[in-house]
Design a protein around this motif. Structure first.
Motif: not given
Length: 954
Positions: A13-20, A194-200, A202-210, A344-348
């Protein structure tokens, strides 16, 4: 906390998304997971965001494939028996709740050293932000330099606390502080953190939560971020790497249709939503807003509704990410790259845009046409008690004579029109009120600002005669995270003030007015639009950037006003743009407290009384004695809309928040720092090492959390009843945040330790000192222990009192608790519905534990407080349907046993055995409200803190 480890069971399930802009990023794809679990496509957005975290952290150990499968197969109306291990991205603190959390972390490091372990192992594993917003009080008001004077007092009072925070900043790598004066934590969170999404790495994005240690953390739900308030003890577990465990929730879909009509505000809407959702009993559930009406709401409007989730009882109230969210991010200064990745993340993930009716499976759907919303206020004691504006005056008059048990004030009808004539300074030329010092100092040139605290004269309005009566407004405050984050209602307040001033209207000088924006940006756009001077002319000068009146930091009233209220039993009012109006929260002497939009706060301040019907009667008399009505000064939506551009300037937001690092303020920079990995606990009446880890160090760092059975060991035998409470006992009742009375156990302790009355500060500010806080437990001046018989007139005695048994002697609860503990006698609390409603105040549970109370038996619990009780090793037990302590005939002189089953299991059955004074016996069945398997482990370990500490040091 993010993880870059492969989620082995779901690596595909680890996939790639693309921004505008063509940039790419990795993510764990919910659409990909839906190929194996088609039900994912029908899940509510809130469940899908939580599912992403479970999927991303699935390591086969703490979080297993079964956890992912269970949540992916969520059904809207299934039995809720499975617990979700939700790992959050970060933790948000405010200073009243953050300081005791930091104290606990310091104590954990000390405990680690005592058992021979490396103290540095106690380190937050996710980013932690503490925003200082709860400490400032409205001592000065209605003068140009009120802000500077209030901040000076704030730093004098809180020097030791701020020094301790600076120690935390240098001791922990992932701990950051936003200093005083920047704003309220939830608005800072929304505008900046909040930035909306975070990044590790190694390039893995995930949504903000707290999670946050303030119940209004849910404000962040307005930008589609999953987050809610928890007690400090749960937040500590989260920051130290523990998933947040909670039962899979029901999700209520709230469909919004149409648009708000002319003249209605977001405040009117949220009060309507709060009333509706309280009626639908959404406690412990997720609420998710959808439908075409959602798109008509701006992000600040959405944040207002999300903010008040605790008031309607839900865990959170989530709005979708959509074009309005992206616009808000642009207007608040997020970069183009940040906005592109976020969208792009939330659309993906298939999570962009509001759901339409039928797209998603909800446990229940509630529909509201926005066009049905009417101008409203709420009160006089609860935010869910909405009143249409046109009925507010008659509602107050009806409540005036209504019995207290029915929510009224129990006053005789003939007293309604009584007025008391006053003269400023009646209490004497040197009269001083410790929290206020300069009450009513508006426009008094001779005010001696350089005099020390406690030495100022009550110089306000010399030779000014006035009168006060029932229903009079004595505090009018534009304050709180709920409304001051919303430019539409703040600009409306400014426009109303402009029209009012131009019409010749004024505010009586004895009314305590204040403007406490949630962000410095608010002052910028009120200044740029030319509206701030009009607010100032009505007394609404900027007094602070903090919570102030909404949390009980209104400061005091003039001495002669206090005396008149007490002597004549007046029912006077406060009006505020806040989210809470519980008994004695705003001011101990103001019994009627009403929530409303900022422009209505200004209008009621001008009218001077809640007995004025603003829909039919004049607000006041203007130039040449002409009657001025609310419709004459109420701004139109188009007038507000023209000015909104001034409120959303990205550059202004970026420049403001850059100052956290570059210009934190001279007062903050002057606080000396303390160094070292382990705190040395200097003698202080603000900060002290708590006793929560004594058993841990005595047992050399071992708990029996993993042991089986244990029911017999935790059964309670031979207990006395400490209190019998009614419905809606709030965490304010249990652990007040406001003023400390000098005659109370806490006040006596402070005086015995050399603290003068004028330096008491508040309970909230002293949450790092357990000696004060345990003495303050059940010390609210309005709490009613129903085991004390009613007075001759049928009213109930108020204050933290009990009848000690077997003597029946009336005592402070703290004093009785110490006697019981000395005798080795356990104690139990009995209560009604909604026990622990209100703030996420962990001291309501900590104080309960330190008083030796072993169990709380209630008809129902609010979510956070129930969890906090378990986290402190106190048994929460619930009556079976239809039963109560009243139906059992309890009086308070009984001896009770609570028998637990041999094997502790979530929501198991317990037995209450009652032995009465006459020798008769009775039994009742109870439900054990330890709700999840991990909570059983926490309870066996003596609480969540020793459990987590053992895990860290293992």
């Amino acid at each position: 906390m993010a993880t870059s480890r492969s989620a082995r069971a779901f690596a595909n399930t680890r996939k790639t998304f693309k921004t505008a802009s063509g940039k790419t990023g990795q993510f764990y794809s919910l659409p990909a997971l839906a190929r194996e679990f088609p039900n994912v496509k029908r899940l509510p957005h809130s469940i899908r965001i939580v599912l992403e975290s479970v999927l991303r952290h699935c390591d086969g150990k703490k979080i297993t494939r079964e956890h992912v499968e269970q949540l992916a197969n969520w059904q809207p109306n299934a039995a809720r028996t499975e617990e979700i291990p939700f790992t959050v991205a970060r933790v948000l603190l405010q200073d009243f709740t953050g300081v005791p959390l930091l104290v606990d972390l310091a104590a954990m490091r000390a405990a680690a050293r005592q058992v021979g372990k490396d103290p540095a192992k106690v380190e937050p594993l996710v980013p932690v932000d503490l925003v200082v917003d709860h400490s400032v009080m409205v001592d000065y008001y209605g003068v140009k330099n009120a802000l500077q004077q209030n901040m000076k007092l704030e730093f004098q009072r809180n020097h030791e606390r701020y020094q301790f925070m600076k120690w935390g900043m240098q001791a922990f790598d992932t701990f950051r502080v936003v200093p005083p004066g920047f704003g309220i934590c939830h608005q800072v969170n929304l505008e900046y953190l909040t930035k909306g999404v975070h990044k590790t790495a190694d390039g893995l994005y995930y949504p903000d939560s707290l999670v946050g240690t303030d119940s209004h953390t849910t404000m962040i739900n307005g930008v589609g971020v999953v987050g809610w308030g928890v007690g400090g003890i749960e937040a500590e577990a989260a920051m130290l790497g523990q998933p947040m465990y909670f039962l899979t929730p029901d999700v209520v879909g709230f469909e919004l249709k149409g648009q708000l009509r002319e003249g209605c505000t977001a405040t009117d809407l949220v009060l309507t939503v709060t009333e509706i959702l309280r009626q639908h009993k959404v406690v412990g559930k997720f609420v998710e807003y959808f439908g075409e009406g959602t798109a008509s709401l701006s992000v600040p409007d959405r944040a207002t509704i999300g903010n008040m989730s605790p008031e309607y009882g839900a865990t959170m109230g989530l709005f979708p990410v959509d074009e309005r969210t992206i616009e808000y991010f642009e207007g608040t200064g997020r970069t183009k790259a940040e906005r592109e990745v976020f969208e792009a993340y939330f659309r993906a993930q298939g999570l962009f845009g509001a759901a339409r009716a039928g797209d998603v499976d909800y446990s229940q759907v509630i529909t509201l046409d926005l066009g049905d919303v009417t101008p409203s206020i709420a009160g006089p004691r609860r935010p869910q008690d909405r009143i249409e504006l046109g009925r507010a005056a008659e509602r107050f008059q009806a409540l005036f004579t209504t019995p207290m048990e029915q929510g009224g004030f129990s006053r005789p009808a003939q007293a309604l029109d009584e007025r008391v004539q006053l003269h400023a300074g009646d209490a004497g030329p040197d009269a001083v009120e410790t929290d206020a010092v300069a009450n009513g100092a508006r426009n008094v040139a001779e005010m001696a600002y350089n005099k020390p605290v406690g030495q100022m004269h009550a110089m306000h309005n010399r030779d000014h005669d006035y009168s006060i009566g029932n229903g009079d407004v004595l505090i009018a405050a534009i304050t709180s995270c709920t409304n001051t984050s919303n430019p539409s209602v703040m600009l409306a307040a400014g426009l109303l003030a402009k029209k009012a001033v131009e019409a010749g209207l004024k505010v009586s000088r004895h009314i305590k007015t204040s403007l406490a924006p949630g962000s410095r940006i608010v002052t910028e756009y009120l200044t740029e639009t030319g509206l701030l001077p009009y607010l100032e002319k009505l007394g609404f000068d900027v007094a602070a950037y903090g919570c102030t009146t909404c949390i009980g930091n209104a400061g005091d009233l003039a001495p002669e006003i206090n005396q008149a209220i007490l002597d004549h039993e007046l029912v006077c009012a406060s009006v505020l743009s806040g989210n809470r109006n519980f008994e004695a929260r705003i001011h101990p002497n103001l019994k009627a407290n009403f929530l409303m939009s900022p422009p209505l706060v200004v209008a009621y301040a001008i009218a001077g009384s809640v007995r004025v019907d603003l829909m039919t009667q004049p607000v006041g008399k203007g130039k040449r004695g002409k009657d001025v009505y609310l419709g004459d000064i109420w701004p139109t939506s188009s007038e507000v809309q023209k000015l909104l551009k001034y409120a959303m300037k990205g550059k202004a937001f970026r420049e403001n928040y850059a100052k956290i690092a570059t210009e934190p303020g001279k007062l903050w920079q002057a606080i000396p720092g303390v160094t070292g990995q382990v705190y040395d606990w200097p003698t202080s009446t603000y900060i002290a090492e708590p006793p929560f880890f004594e058993d841990f160090t005595r047992n050399k760092g071992k708990t029996d959390a993993g042991a089986t059975g244990a029911g017999e060991r935790f059964s309670v035998r031979g207990a006395r009843i400490m209190a019998l409470f009614g419905d809606s006992v709030t965490t304010d009742h249990i652990s007040p945040a406001g003023r400390i009375k000098d005659s109370s156990p806490a006040g006596q302790w402070l005086q015995a330790h050399g603290v003068q009355k004028q330096d008491f500060n508040s309970y909230g500010s002293r949450r790092g000192q357990h000696e004060v806080m345990m003495r303050g437990t059940f010390a609210n001046v309005r709490i009613k222990n129903l085991m004390i018989p009613p007075k001759a007139d049928g009213s109930r005695e108020e204050g933290g009192l009990t009848l000690a048994q077997p003597s029946g002697q009336k005592k402070y609860i703290f004093d009785a608790a110490m006697d019981y503990m000395s005798a080795g006698t356990p104690t139990v609390i009995f209560a009604g519905e909604e026990y622990g409603t209100g703030s996420s105040r962990d001291w309501a549970a900590k104080g309960t534990q330190l008083l030796g109370i072993k169990a709380v038996v209630a008809r129902s619990f609010e979510r956070i407080h129930r969890s906090n009780l378990v986290g402190m090793g106190v048994l929460p037990l619930q009556f079976k349907s239809g039963e109560s302590w009243d139906s059992l005939g309890l009086k308070g002189d009984e001896v009770v046993d609570v028998e637990l089953p041999a094997e502790l299991k979530p929501q198991g059955e317990a037995r209450l055995r009652i032995q009465r004074a006459d020798g008769s016996r009775q039994e009742a069945k109870l439900t054990l409200r330890i709700d999840t398997p991990i909570e059983v482990d926490y309870f066996r370990a003596g609480g969540i803190l020793p459990y987590v500490l053992e895990q860290l040091l293992a």
